[in-house]
Enzyme design. Structure first.
Site, PDB file in Angstrom:
ATOM      1  N   LYS A 178      11.287  37.077  22.855  1.00  0.00           N
ATOM      2  CA  LYS A 178      10.016  37.223  23.572  1.00  0.00           C
ATOM      3  C   LYS A 178       9.382  38.585  23.336  1.00  0.00           C
ATOM      4  CE  LYS A 178      11.561  36.396  27.699  1.00  0.00           C
ATOM      5  NZ  LYS A 178      12.961  36.169  27.308  1.00  0.00           N
TER       6      LYS A 178
ATOM      7  N   ARG B 149       9.045  35.265  36.878  1.00  0.00           N
ATOM      8  CA  ARG B 149      10.417  34.834  36.610  1.00  0.00           C
ATOM      9  C   ARG B 149      10.865  33.693  37.513  1.00  0.00           C
ATOM     10  NH1 ARG B 149      13.494  37.910  33.257  1.00  0.00           N
ATOM     11  NH2 ARG B 149      12.664  39.948  32.649  1.00  0.00           N
TER      12      ARG B 149
ATOM     13  N   ARG C  96      25.231  41.126  18.747  1.00  0.00           N
ATOM     14  CA  ARG C  96      24.426  42.341  18.606  1.00  0.00           C
ATOM     15  C   ARG C  96      25.287  43.586  18.827  1.00  0.00           C
ATOM     16  NH1 ARG C  96      19.111  41.637  21.714  1.00  0.00           N
ATOM     17  NH2 ARG C  96      20.500  41.675  23.538  1.00  0.00           N
TER      18      ARG C  96
ATOM     19  N   ARG D 150      26.905  46.208  24.129  1.00  0.00           N
ATOM     20  CA  ARG D 150      26.509  46.482  25.507  1.00  0.00           C
ATOM     21  C   ARG D 150      27.148  45.463  26.444  1.00  0.00           C
ATOM     22  NH1 ARG D 150      20.042  46.858  24.975  1.00  0.00           N
ATOM     23  NH2 ARG D 150      20.444  44.628  24.798  1.00  0.00           N
TER      24      ARG D 150
ATOM     25  N   ARG E 295      23.379  34.821  32.364  1.00  0.00           N
ATOM     26  CA  ARG E 295      21.930  35.036  32.293  1.00  0.00           C
ATOM     27  C   ARG E 295      21.208  33.727  31.990  1.00  0.00           C
ATOM     28  NH1 ARG E 295      21.329  39.645  27.953  1.00  0.00           N
ATOM     29  NH2 ARG E 295      19.093  39.289  28.322  1.00  0.00           N
TER      30      ARG E 295
END
Length: 229
Positions: free
Chosen positions: A13, A88, A127, A161, A172
Site C-alpha cells: 500500500k 481501519r 524481509r 524486525r 496482523r
C-alpha cells in the site's frame, strides 16, 4: 479525486500510495506520517498518540479520526487526496463519511489491493532491515544480500524486525480480516469499490491501479459502471 487505498499488510500500500498520488497530482495522506508529524510537533493529538504507541497499544479511534480530520481541513486537499492507513475499521469509516459530508464532498473510489495470505507471510517474514539505515531493505528470497546477514550498501548488520516475524504477521492478518476488511463492505454498498491484484512488479500493480481508477465508479456487485471517476 478523493481515493481510499486499502489492503492487508504486505500488499504494498505505501509503495503504491505514493505513486498513485503523484500520478494524479493529489495529496498522499498517511496516518503513519501524520502521527509522526504531530508527535514531533508536540501537539495535543501527538501527545495522545505517543502515549498509546509507547505502551504498545493501538491509537484510539477518536485520536486517529481527529488527526485525519485536521489534515483534511488543509487547503491542499481541496484538489484531492489519497488516504493510506485510514479508515481501519467501520467506526472510522463512518466518521470519514461524516467529515466529508461536512465539507460537501465524498470519496470517489475505494481501491482494494488483493494478495494471497501465503504471499503476505512470505513478503514480510522474509524481509531483513539494516541496523545502520532502515531504508536499506533486503529479502531472503527476492533480494538476498551478497553476504548473508550483511547490508550490501553500508556493511551494517541485517536483522528481522519483531513485527516481521511469521507469528506476528499472521496476527496482523487476523486483525485485518476482522476489523479492516469489513470497511470494504461498507463502501461496496456505496458503489465505490474496485479491487486489483497486488502481485507482480511495482509498475505492473501501478498500471492496474490507474486502469481501475479510470474504468468508472464501481457498482455494488464490484463490477465497473459507465460513469467516469
Amino acid at each position: 479525486m478523493r481515493i481510499l487505498l486499502i489492503g492487508p499488510p504486505g500488499a504494498g500500500k505505501g509503495t503504491q500510495a505514493v505513486r498513485i498520488a503523484a500520478h494524479l497530482s493529489i495529496q498522499h495522506v498517511s496516518t503513519g506520517d501524520l502521527f509522526r508529524e504531530h508527535i514531533e510537533q508536540g501537539t495535543e493529538l501527538g501527545r495522545n498518540a505517543r502515549s498509546h504507541l509507547r505502551a504498545g497499544l493501538l491509537v484510539p479511534d477518536e485520536v486517529t479520526i481527529g488527526v485525519v480530520e485536521e489534515r483534511l481541513a488543509h487547503p491542499d486537499t481541496g484538489r484531492g487526496f489519497l488516504l493510506d492507513g485510514f479508515p481501519r475499521n467501520r467506526v472510522q469509516a463512518e466518521a470519514l463519511d461524516g467529515i466529508l459530508a461536512g465539507s460537501k464532498s465524498r470519496l470517489d473510489a475505494v481501491l482494494g489491493l488483493e494478495i494471497p495470505e501465503a504471499q503476505v507471510v512470505s513478503r514480510i517474514a522474509g524481509r531483513r532491515v539494516c541496523r545502520r539505515d532502515r531504508e536499506h531493505i533486503f529479502h531472503v528470497d527476492h533480494r538476498p544480500p551478497e553476504a548473508a546477514g550483511t547490508c550490501d550498501v553500508c556493511g551494517g548488520e541485517l536483522y528481522q524486525r519483531d513485527d516481521d516475524r511469521e507469528a506476528t504477521v499472521r496476527r496482523r492478518l487476523e486483525v485485518y480480516h476482522s476489523e479492516t476488511a469489513p470497511v470494504i463492505d461498507h463502501y461496496r454498498v456505496q458503489g465505490l469499490v474496485a479491487t486489483i491484484s497486488a502481485l507482480g512488479q511495482v509498475q505492473e500493480v501501478l498500471d492496474r491501479a490507474l486502469a481501475a481508477l479510470g474504468q468508472g465508479r464501481m457498482n455494488a456487485s464490484g463490477t465497473s459502471g459507465r460513469r467516469p471517476l
